[in-house]
Design an enzyme around this catalytic site. Structure first.
Site, PDB file in Angstrom:
ATOM      1  CD  GLU A 176      -2.806   1.351   2.355  1.00  0.00           C
ATOM      2  OE1 GLU A 176      -3.719   2.196   2.334  1.00  0.00           O
ATOM      3  OE2 GLU A 176      -2.600   0.605   3.339  1.00  0.00           O
ATOM      4  CE  LYS A 213      -6.632  -0.012   1.546  1.00  0.00           C
ATOM      5  NZ  LYS A 213      -7.170  -0.437   2.855  1.00  0.00           N
TER       6      LYS A 213
END
Length: 295
Positions: A176, A213
Site C-alpha cells: 500500500e 492497495k
C-alpha cells in the site's frame, strides 16, 4: 477455507475488502466517529475493548456475510480476539470472508516527499502467528506526499522488500504505497508511482504474486494494466478520506479496481443505533461499495 480457496476468493470474488484495521493512533478518531467519546475510556485496554466491540458488531451483522465482502483487514489485537464464539479469523472465514493482517508499525517522518514505514524486526513472528490463526495475507502502508521521484521510488522499493519477507513466510502481501489525495501534483506523481510499481513487479520471481492497495487515481483507468498483470493477484482501492459517495463515484470509473474502504464503509455507523438500524446502515454502505467495485 483453505489457503488456495482464499486465493481464489480474492482473485475472482465479485465483492470488496473491508478495512477494519485502525490501530493505536487512529483508534480514538474511529471511536469518536462511531459515537464513543474520549471520556468513555481511560486507558488503552478500555479503548481497544471498545473498538473490538465495534468491529465484532460489524462482523456479526447479518449483511456482513451476504457475499459482497470478500475480505477484511484486521489490526493485530482484533486478529487475536474473538467474535461469535470463535477467533476473529476463523469467524470471518466461516462467513466467507478472507482475513488479512495489518503488519506495518506506522510511518517515519516525511523525507523526499514520502513517509516510509518504520522498521519492523518482528515481521516474521507476526506472519507466523497470522498463519497459525488462518490468515491469508498482510497489508502495510506508506504515504507519498509529492511527485518526488526519489521518495516515490524508495517507497515502492521498501514495499517490495517487505513483501518479499512476507512471501517467504507463506502469506500474500498487500502493498500500500498510498498517494495523498490532497497533493497538488498527484496526477504527475501517480505516473511515477505506476512506473516504479511495474519495475518492482518485473523483478518479482516467476510464480510469485502480490496485491496492491492504491489511492483511486486522479486519471481514471491509470492502473488498469496493473489489474491484468500476471504478478498481481488483485488491485484494491483505499477511500483516502473521500466520503462514501465520492469514493464510490471515483472507483466506478476504474474498472479492475475493487474497494478496500475504511471510512467509506463505516462513516454512518453509530454505537447508539439498535441492531436493525445498524445492520440497515451497514447494508446500504456495503451495497453501494459493492456496486462500485463490480462496475
Amino acid at each position: 477455507m483453505t489457503f488456495d480457496e482464499m486465493r481464489e476468493r480474492i482473485a475472482h470474488g465479485q465483492g470488496f475488502v473491508a478495512a477494519l484495521d485502525q490501530s493505536g493512533g487512529s483508534t480514538p478518531k474511529a471511536l469518536r466517529g462511531y459515537g464513543v467519546e474520549d471520556s468513555e475510556w481511560s486507558d488503552e485496554d478500555q479503548m481497544f475493548a471498545l473498538i473490538h466491540e465495534m468491529r465484532s458488531r460489524i462482523i456479526e451483522a447479518p449483511c456482513f456475510g451476504n457475499g459482497k465482502v470478500i475480505g477484511a483487514i484486521l489490526f493485530e489485537k482484533t486478529m487475536e480476539g474473538e467474535s461469535g464464539g470463535m477467533s476473529v479469523p476463523a469467524r470471518l472465514k466461516d462467513r466467507g470472508i478472507v482475513p488479512f493482517l495489518k503488519v506495518d508499525k506506522g510511518l517515519e517522518d516525511e523525507r523526499d516527499g514520502a513517509q516510509l514505514m518504520k522498521p519492523n524486526p518482528n515481521l516474521e513472528a507476526m506472519c507466523a502467528r497470522a498463519r497459525e490463526l488462518g490468515v491469508f495475507g498482510t497489508k502495510m502502508r506508506s504515504v507519498i506526499k509529492s511527485a518526488n521521484p526519489v521518495g516515490i521510488k524508495e517507497t515502492v522499493r521498501q514495499q517490495f522488500a517487505e513483501g518479499a519477507r512476507i512471501l517467504a513466510c507463506g502469506l500474500m502481501p498487500m502493498l500500500e504505497p498510498e498517494y495523498d489525495i490532497t497533493a497538488a501534483d498527484r496526477a504527475e506523481g501517480e505516473k511515477i508511482l505506476l512506473a516504479a510499481i511495474e519495475e518492482g513487479l518485473d523483478a518479482l520471481p516467476e510464480g510469485q504474486q502480490v496485491m496492491l492497495k492504491l489511492s483511486i487515481p486522479a486519471e481514471a483507468g491509470l492502473y488498469a494494466g496493473l489489474a491484468k498483470h500476471p504478478k498481481v493477484l488483485r488491485v484494491v482501492a483505499l477511500s483516502g478520506g473521500y466520503s462514501t459517495d465520492e469514493a464510490c463515484e471515483k472507483l466506478a470509473q476504474n474498472p479492475g479496481m475493487i474497494a478496500s474502504f475504511s471510512r467509506g464503509l463505516l462513516q454512518d455507523l453509530r454505537k447508539q443505533q439498535d441492531d436493525a438500524e445498524f445492520d440497515g446502515t451497514l447494508s446500504g454502505a456495503i451495497d453501494q461499495i459493492h456496486a462500485a467495485s463490480i462496475t
